[in-house]
Design an enzyme around this catalytic site. Structure first.
Site, mmCIF file in Angstrom:
data_model
loop_
_atom_site.group_PDB
_atom_site.id
_atom_site.type_symbol
_atom_site.label_atom_id
_atom_site.label_comp_id
_atom_site.label_asym_id
_atom_site.label_seq_id
_atom_site.Cartn_x
_atom_site.Cartn_y
_atom_site.Cartn_z
ATOM 1 N N LYS A 50 48.341 2.101 -28.280
ATOM 2 C CA LYS A 50 48.808 0.819 -27.405
ATOM 3 C C LYS A 50 50.309 1.378 -26.789
ATOM 4 C CE LYS A 50 49.019 -4.261 -26.820
ATOM 5 N NZ LYS A 50 48.588 -5.198 -27.967
ATOM 6 N N GLU A 102 40.058 -5.909 -30.865
ATOM 7 C CA GLU A 102 41.446 -5.268 -31.133
ATOM 8 C C GLU A 102 42.006 -5.633 -32.703
ATOM 9 O OE1 GLU A 102 46.292 -5.600 -29.785
ATOM 10 O OE2 GLU A 102 44.780 -7.034 -29.177
ATOM 11 N N CYS A 134 44.587 -4.557 -25.143
ATOM 12 C CA CYS A 134 45.047 -5.763 -25.040
ATOM 13 C C CYS A 134 45.882 -5.846 -23.802
ATOM 14 C CB CYS A 134 45.503 -6.386 -26.239
ATOM 15 S SG CYS A 134 45.427 -8.115 -25.919
#
Length: 281
Positions: A116, A43, A153
């Protein structure tokens, strides 16, 4: 193609973007030389984890798609004939920045970008200040080496993400991450919980999971690495410790059908009873 080689790049990051680019290029080359066909970086690969603090100056770390941190990786994917997943801090418009992952195929074609969706906020994880919640949904990318989905994540902790990607056809779920110490609980490591939670998505959905994390000390945070690949039964096929390195693991996608025929979670879903999951409480 039933057999695929997965490559994960676990590394420390420098304050200088150019250093991270060159370092990542070298490690991707090494992974490809070891046979990796789909390679995933961690990430926000081009920078240190800046969300530890709140500062308007850190918005300058956001980059557009034509930045060298992206174009060099696109060229590298074509040169090496691999699929390359490139997580970065995306500049989309003035004042609009995403935590994203671009996907390039073996010809260098940009297959798309995943943004994300779940944005955390807590001590030293001040992501809501920096990232606009994703608007790309949960795309699945059909590549020469298999169908892949990406959760970035915090996304990886949510079973809904894994299930949606599975239902859309993903064979392998990639989870680029930046997770480490908890400032409110310095005695605690979430590494075991992280590994269990993420690998369990493989069991629930009958898919392979590939999670890659960063390592090293950055300002006040220590990142614990632990990158791994697990199979559709949740077994850890290979994992890394808290050192820099490259993980290359071959997987056999035929195991997916075996796992799903054994554990019929997809067959026995009761979607007509799941209304409450759409409620906040």
């Amino acid at each position: 193609m039933s057999k695929v080689n997965i490559g994960l790049i676990q590394m420390t990051c420098d304050e200088r973007i150019e250093v991270n680019i060159e370092k990542s290029i070298a490690k991707v080359r090494e992974a490809a030389a070891q046979g990796a066909q789909i390679v995933c970086l961690q990430e926000l690969y081009h920078s240190q984890y800046f969300a530890q603090t709140v500062s308007v100056d850190n918005y300058q770390l956001a980059i557009p798609h034509d930045h060298r941190a992206i174009t060099s990786m696109q060229e590298l994917a074509k040169e090496l004939g691999i699929v390359l997943i490139v997580p970065f801090y995306e500049w989309a418009a003035k004042g609009v920045y995403f935590n994203s992952a671009a996907v390039f195929d073996e010809t260098g074609k940009h297959l798309g970008t995943t943004r994300k969706n779940h944005i955390p906020d807590g001590p030293q994880y001040h992501e809501k200040y920096y990232f606009t919640p994703g608007n790309t949904g949960y795309p699945v990318y059909h590549t020469k080496f298999g169908k892949i989905g990406i959760g970035i994540c915090w996304d990886e902790w949510f079973p809904e993400v894994a299930r949606i990607l599975t239902l859309k056809g993903a064979d392998i779920l990639f989870y680029p991450s930046a997770i480490g110490s908890e400032p409110d609980h310095p005695e605690l490591s979430t590494k075991a919980a992280w590994t269990k939670a993420i690998s369990s998505h493989g069991i629930h959905n009958g898919v392979f999971v590939a999670a890659v994390n960063r390592v090293g000390q950055e300002q006040e945070m220590s990142f614990y690495g632990g990158s791994f690949v697990s199979n559709p039964m949740g077994d850890i096929l290979q994992s890394m410790d808290e050192q820099e390195g490259i993980l290359v693991q071959d997987v056999n996608l035929e195991e997916i059908e075996f796992a799903r025929n054994l554990l019929q979670f997809l067959r026995d879903r009761r979607t007509d009873t799941y209304g409450p999951i759409l409620e906040k409480c």
